[in-house]
Design a protein around this motif. Structure first.
Motif, mmCIF file in Angstrom:
data_model
loop_
_atom_site.group_PDB
_atom_site.id
_atom_site.type_symbol
_atom_site.label_atom_id
_atom_site.label_comp_id
_atom_site.label_asym_id
_atom_site.label_seq_id
_atom_site.Cartn_x
_atom_site.Cartn_y
_atom_site.Cartn_z
ATOM 1 N N UNK A 101 4.424 17.069 4.350
ATOM 2 C CA UNK A 101 3.281 17.480 3.529
ATOM 3 C C UNK A 101 2.677 15.781 3.272
ATOM 4 N N UNK A 102 1.159 15.950 3.959
ATOM 5 C CA UNK A 102 0.364 14.821 4.408
ATOM 6 C C UNK A 102 -0.282 13.971 3.149
ATOM 7 N N UNK A 103 -0.014 12.234 3.010
ATOM 8 C CA UNK A 103 -0.243 11.742 2.024
ATOM 9 C C UNK A 103 -1.689 11.375 2.991
ATOM 10 N N UNK A 104 -3.631 10.785 2.334
ATOM 11 C CA UNK A 104 -4.376 10.358 2.738
ATOM 12 C C UNK A 104 -5.116 9.450 1.449
ATOM 13 N N UNK A 105 -5.563 8.169 1.939
ATOM 14 C CA UNK A 105 -6.253 7.291 1.407
ATOM 15 C C UNK A 105 -7.866 6.828 2.347
ATOM 16 N N UNK A 106 -8.376 6.126 0.683
ATOM 17 C CA UNK A 106 -9.587 5.222 1.541
ATOM 18 C C UNK A 106 -9.780 4.630 0.051
ATOM 19 N N UNK A 107 -10.385 3.538 0.266
ATOM 20 C CA UNK A 107 -10.684 3.221 -1.325
ATOM 21 C C UNK A 107 -12.439 3.794 -1.092
ATOM 22 N N UNK A 108 -12.346 3.759 -2.218
ATOM 23 C CA UNK A 108 -13.488 4.484 -2.943
ATOM 24 C C UNK A 108 -15.155 3.745 -1.822
ATOM 25 N N UNK A 109 -15.252 2.574 -2.218
ATOM 26 C CA UNK A 109 -16.355 1.969 -1.617
ATOM 27 C C UNK A 109 -16.604 2.336 -0.057
ATOM 28 N N UNK B 191 0.615 -1.328 -0.044
ATOM 29 C CA UNK B 191 -0.298 -0.309 -0.244
ATOM 30 C C UNK B 191 0.742 1.397 -0.215
ATOM 31 N N UNK B 192 1.774 1.767 0.283
ATOM 32 C CA UNK B 192 2.662 2.104 0.747
ATOM 33 C C UNK B 192 3.604 2.570 -0.288
ATOM 34 N N UNK B 193 4.147 1.637 -1.496
ATOM 35 C CA UNK B 193 4.564 1.622 -2.672
ATOM 36 C C UNK B 193 3.732 2.293 -3.834
ATOM 37 N N UNK B 194 1.936 1.972 -3.525
ATOM 38 C CA UNK B 194 1.034 2.050 -4.207
ATOM 39 C C UNK B 194 0.982 3.585 -3.832
ATOM 40 N N UNK B 195 0.710 4.381 -2.468
ATOM 41 C CA UNK B 195 0.293 5.836 -2.859
ATOM 42 C C UNK B 195 1.703 6.553 -3.148
ATOM 43 N N UNK B 196 3.247 6.421 -2.966
ATOM 44 C CA UNK B 196 4.146 7.069 -3.301
ATOM 45 C C UNK B 196 4.604 7.165 -5.122
ATOM 46 N N UNK C 35 -14.921 12.328 4.319
ATOM 47 C CA UNK C 35 -14.970 11.437 3.978
ATOM 48 C C UNK C 35 -14.338 10.770 3.512
ATOM 49 N N UNK C 36 -14.057 10.113 4.765
ATOM 50 C CA UNK C 36 -13.351 8.356 5.267
ATOM 51 C C UNK C 36 -11.971 8.768 5.511
ATOM 52 N N UNK C 37 -11.027 9.474 4.621
ATOM 53 C CA UNK C 37 -9.988 9.122 4.239
ATOM 54 C C UNK C 37 -8.775 8.897 5.729
ATOM 55 N N UNK C 38 -7.925 8.341 5.247
ATOM 56 C CA UNK C 38 -6.505 8.040 6.614
ATOM 57 C C UNK C 38 -5.251 8.265 6.337
ATOM 58 N N UNK C 39 -4.541 9.158 7.021
ATOM 59 C CA UNK C 39 -3.416 9.480 7.170
ATOM 60 C C UNK C 39 -2.619 8.315 6.842
ATOM 61 N N UNK C 40 -1.861 8.256 5.029
ATOM 62 C CA UNK C 40 -0.942 7.376 5.228
ATOM 63 C C UNK C 40 0.700 7.546 5.201
ATOM 64 N N UNK C 41 1.142 9.152 5.100
ATOM 65 C CA UNK C 41 1.715 9.453 5.791
ATOM 66 C C UNK C 41 2.441 10.834 5.408
ATOM 67 N N UNK C 42 3.562 11.282 5.753
ATOM 68 C CA UNK C 42 4.135 13.128 5.474
ATOM 69 C C UNK C 42 5.328 12.221 5.028
ATOM 70 N N UNK C 43 5.130 12.885 3.806
ATOM 71 C CA UNK C 43 6.521 12.914 3.471
ATOM 72 C C UNK C 43 6.825 14.148 3.933
ATOM 73 N N UNK C 44 8.453 13.835 3.853
ATOM 74 C CA UNK C 44 9.567 15.253 4.504
ATOM 75 C C UNK C 44 10.011 16.252 3.040
#
Length: 269
Positions: free
Chosen positions: A115-123, A9-14, A255-264
């Motif tokens: 800077x923050x990256x957030x994610x969610x499954x659309x369903x 999942x981390x790889x997908x976000x990146x 809307x249900x998104x969750x913090x994935x990571x904060x990048x520097x």
């Protein structure tokens, strides 16, 4: 549903962050005569973006840089110095190591932000009830100037930038994977949002709201529309970026998104 963080999942976000930027910069570079002077270069696994006429950090940034790329770090720096520019490096938590940070520091770079990256499954998203006075519609290529006007005024850019923003986004309108939206309140355009979809992942690449229309539900409505479009396109994941704990960040959480990571962010000069 919001899946638990994993290496996959981390790889997908990146990758989502780098892929939409690559396609965006490619489209701008493909304009006749490359008027923005865009250059893109791969250094091992790292990806370097440059624009001659757009000096802002987001257009002169290095993504996907890891410890495995330290041997080409000087080549990356030379790539920018030859063009009279200092780059910024975006370092994700999975790539941040002591050796990498020491290499950047030894060359005059230092951390300048997060800077923050957030994610969610659309369903699994939870969209608040829509305000009947807000309407979301997709923008056509002929409305590039309308998009650019809200983009510039919503982000504090001067109106002199409107023609340039219009031309650089017009090339994305109708391009595979890209969709542009405008939010209207009682028929008056007040906010815009953009989405890029590839390989079952949708990236919420940009959103801006005019000052006088903030805190009136337009950004949340744009999030809801893009989540709905991602579901319709059978995307498995939606990813977005925002300044940590900003209003945009809080709306994404709504809307249900969750913090994935904060990048520097690492910069110099």
């Amino acid at each position: 549903m919001v899946p638990l963080m994993s290496e996959q999942l981390y790889g997908t976000l990146e990758r989502s962050e780098s892929e939409y930027m690559l396609d965006r910069m490619d489209a701008i570079r493909e304009r006749a005569g490359n008027p923005e002077g865009v250059a893109i270069e791969r250094f091992n696994g790292a990806l370097a973006f440059y624009s001659k006429s757009m000096p802002w950090p987001q257009f002169n940034t290095v993504k996907l840089f890891s410890e495995a790329d330290i041997d080409v770090l000087d080549g990356i720096i030379e790539f920018y110095q030859a063009r009279g520019r200092n780059p910024q490096f975006e370092i994700t938590p999975g790539n941040g190591t002591k050796k990498l940070f020491q290499a950047l520091h030894s060359r005059g770079f230092y951390q300048t932000g997060f800077h923050a990256s957030l994610y969610v499954e659309p369903t699994g998203s939870s969209v608040p009830a829509a305000d009947d006075s807000v309407r979301i519609r997709e923008l056509g290529k002929e409305e590039a100037d309308l998009y650019a006007t809200i983009h510039c005024r919503g982000t504090g850019l001067g109106d002199e930038g409107i023609p340039y923003v219009a031309r650089n986004n017009e090339v994305l309108m109708g391009r595979a994977g890209w969709r542009f939206y405008v939010a209207e309140r009682q028929g008056i355009p007040g906010a815009v949002g953009v989405m890029y979809a590839k390989d079952r992942t949708a990236s919420l690449t940009f959103a801006a709201t005019l000052q006088e229309y903030r805190s009136r539900g337009l950004h949340t409505a744009l999030l809801a529309r893009r989540l709905s479009e991602a579901r319709a396109a059978r995307c498995e994941l939606v990813v977005g970026q925002a300044a940590y704990a900003s209003q945009s960040y809080r709306n994404m959480e709504k809307v249900g998104m969750k913090l994935g990571y904060t990048r520097a962010t690492w910069s110099r000069g």
